[in-house]
Design a protein around this motif. Structure first.
Motif, PDB file in Angstrom:
ATOM      1  N   GLU A  45       0.810  -1.117  -0.047  1.00  0.00           N
ATOM      2  CA  GLU A  45      -0.031   0.063  -0.086  1.00  0.00           C
ATOM      3  C   GLU A  45       0.860   1.186   0.006  1.00  0.00           C
ATOM      4  O   GLU A  45       0.725   2.067   0.972  1.00  0.00           O
ATOM      5  CB  GLU A  45      -0.879   0.038   1.266  1.00  0.00           C
ATOM      6  N   PRO A  46       1.733   1.506  -0.879  1.00  0.00           N
ATOM      7  CA  PRO A  46       2.761   2.574  -1.108  1.00  0.00           C
ATOM      8  C   PRO A  46       1.936   3.936  -1.062  1.00  0.00           C
ATOM      9  O   PRO A  46       0.861   4.007  -1.768  1.00  0.00           O
ATOM     10  CB  PRO A  46       3.527   2.345  -2.150  1.00  0.00           C
ATOM     11  N   THR A  47       2.572   4.920  -0.381  1.00  0.00           N
ATOM     12  CA  THR A  47       2.020   6.305  -0.487  1.00  0.00           C
ATOM     13  C   THR A  47       3.087   7.204  -1.214  1.00  0.00           C
ATOM     14  O   THR A  47       4.189   6.563  -0.962  1.00  0.00           O
ATOM     15  CB  THR A  47       1.439   6.879   0.888  1.00  0.00           C
ATOM     16  N   GLY A  48       2.904   8.319  -1.532  1.00  0.00           N
ATOM     17  CA  GLY A  48       4.104   9.227  -2.002  1.00  0.00           C
ATOM     18  C   GLY A  48       4.466   9.108  -3.450  1.00  0.00           C
ATOM     19  O   GLY A  48       5.423   9.465  -3.698  1.00  0.00           O
ATOM     20  N   LEU A  56      -2.262   9.653  -1.476  1.00  0.00           N
ATOM     21  CA  LEU A  56      -3.064   8.526  -2.237  1.00  0.00           C
ATOM     22  C   LEU A  56      -2.375   7.342  -2.421  1.00  0.00           C
ATOM     23  O   LEU A  56      -1.188   7.278  -2.676  1.00  0.00           O
ATOM     24  CB  LEU A  56      -3.257   9.289  -3.798  1.00  0.00           C
ATOM     25  N   ARG A  57      -2.950   6.346  -2.317  1.00  0.00           N
ATOM     26  CA  ARG A  57      -2.380   4.854  -2.380  1.00  0.00           C
ATOM     27  C   ARG A  57      -2.925   4.329  -3.823  1.00  0.00           C
ATOM     28  O   ARG A  57      -3.913   3.734  -3.775  1.00  0.00           O
ATOM     29  CB  ARG A  57      -2.738   4.011  -1.032  1.00  0.00           C
ATOM     30  N   PRO A  58      -2.221   4.584  -4.816  1.00  0.00           N
ATOM     31  CA  PRO A  58      -2.642   4.385  -6.382  1.00  0.00           C
ATOM     32  C   PRO A  58      -2.528   2.524  -6.305  1.00  0.00           C
ATOM     33  O   PRO A  58      -3.195   1.985  -7.466  1.00  0.00           O
ATOM     34  CB  PRO A  58      -1.769   4.986  -7.270  1.00  0.00           C
ATOM     35  N   ALA A  59      -1.877   1.953  -5.683  1.00  0.00           N
ATOM     36  CA  ALA A  59      -1.679   0.403  -5.702  1.00  0.00           C
ATOM     37  C   ALA A  59      -1.667  -0.232  -4.583  1.00  0.00           C
ATOM     38  O   ALA A  59      -1.654   0.172  -3.258  1.00  0.00           O
ATOM     39  CB  ALA A  59      -0.657   0.269  -6.483  1.00  0.00           C
ATOM     40  N   ALA A  74       3.605  -0.477  -9.709  1.00  0.00           N
ATOM     41  CA  ALA A  74       2.580  -0.344  -8.868  1.00  0.00           C
ATOM     42  C   ALA A  74       1.636  -1.016  -9.295  1.00  0.00           C
ATOM     43  O   ALA A  74       0.903  -0.928 -10.092  1.00  0.00           O
ATOM     44  CB  ALA A  74       2.171   1.108  -8.879  1.00  0.00           C
ATOM     45  N   LEU A  75       1.566  -2.419  -8.491  1.00  0.00           N
ATOM     46  CA  LEU A  75       0.465  -3.353  -8.883  1.00  0.00           C
ATOM     47  C   LEU A  75      -0.804  -3.208  -8.106  1.00  0.00           C
ATOM     48  O   LEU A  75      -0.782  -3.098  -6.876  1.00  0.00           O
ATOM     49  CB  LEU A  75       1.055  -4.830  -8.674  1.00  0.00           C
ATOM     50  N   ARG A 118       0.131  -0.709 -13.031  1.00  0.00           N
ATOM     51  CA  ARG A 118      -0.336  -1.934 -13.745  1.00  0.00           C
ATOM     52  C   ARG A 118      -1.376  -2.630 -12.844  1.00  0.00           C
ATOM     53  O   ARG A 118      -1.028  -3.192 -11.848  1.00  0.00           O
ATOM     54  CB  ARG A 118       0.896  -2.919 -13.714  1.00  0.00           C
ATOM     55  N   PRO A 119      -2.742  -2.484 -13.346  1.00  0.00           N
ATOM     56  CA  PRO A 119      -3.714  -3.260 -12.671  1.00  0.00           C
ATOM     57  C   PRO A 119      -3.318  -4.995 -12.872  1.00  0.00           C
ATOM     58  O   PRO A 119      -3.041  -5.329 -14.172  1.00  0.00           O
ATOM     59  CB  PRO A 119      -4.982  -2.944 -13.351  1.00  0.00           C
TER      60      PRO A 119
END
Length: 166
Positions: A45-48, A56-59, A74-75, A118-119
Motif C-alpha cells: 500500500e505505498p504512498t508518496g 493517495l495509495r494508487p496500488a 505499482a500493482l 499496472r492493474p
C-alpha cells in the motif's frame, strides 16, 4: 431466507462486499509475500508515489520484481465478477480499463517518478487477465531460479494459492 438468490449463485458474488474485500486482501497479501521474497524493497500500500497527492495509495504493492519494465511497478489487484454491471464481455479487461482510467490523471507524475501503474485483475472464478498471467509467469521463473525447481511448477503453485484465496 426471504428471497431467492438464484440457481447460479451470482447474486452472492455481487453483494458480498465483506468477503470480496477479504478475498482481494488475501490475493494482495499473497502477491506481496512473493514480491518481498524476490525484492525485499517491495512496499505494501505505498504512498508518496504521486507528488500532487502524496497520501493517495494508487496500488496495492510497489515492487521491482514484476519484470513488466525496468521501472518499479505499482500493482493494483482487482477481482471482478462476470455477472456484475459494467463487466462487459470480458470482466478482467473491463476492470483493467476502469482502473487505468481512474489513474490516467496521474500517469505523467507516476512516469516521472519512475513507476509503472499496472492493474492485476482476476475474475471471481480465478481467471487471470493476461497481465496477471504474465506476472505469475515472471514470479514463477524467479522463484524457480531461487528454489532450483521448474518455472511452470512455481507458476502453477502460485496460481493455486491465488485461486484458493479468491
Amino acid at each position: 431466507g426471504d428471497a431467492l438468490l438464484g440457481p447460479s449463485g451470482f447474486h452472492a458474488l455481487l453483494c458480498a462486499r465483506g468477503p470480496s474485500t477479504r478475498g482481494h486482501n488475501a490475493v494482495r497479501d499473497t502477491l506481496f509475500k512473493v514480491a518481498c521474497s524476490l525484492d525485499p524493497s517491495s512496499e505494501h500500500e505505498p504512498t508518496g508515489l504521486i507528488a500532487s497527492r502524496p497520501l493517495l495509495r494508487p496500488a496495492d504493492l510497489l515492487t521491482g520484481a514484476s519484470s513488466f519494465s525496468a521501472r518499479l511497478a505499482a500493482l493494483d489487484v482487482g477481482i471482478c465478477c462476470p455477472g456484475a454491471g459494467g463487466a462487459g464481455s470480458d470482466c478482467v479487461e473491463s476492470m483493467k480499463q476502469r482502473k487505468l482510467g481512474r489513474m490516467q490523471p496521474f500517469s505523467i507524475e507516476l512516469e516521472q517518478a519512475g513507476v509503472e501503474y499496472r492493474p492485476i485483475t482476476f475474475s471471481c472464478f480465478g481467471r487471470p487477465h493476461p497481465d496477471a498471467k504474465a506476472l505469475l509467469q515472471s514470479f514463477g521463473r524467479k522463484l524457480a531460479r531461487r528454489h532450483g525447481t521448474e518455472a511452470h511448477v512455481e507458476e502453477r503453485r502460485l496460481a493455486a494459492y491465488i485461486g484458493v484465496e479468491i
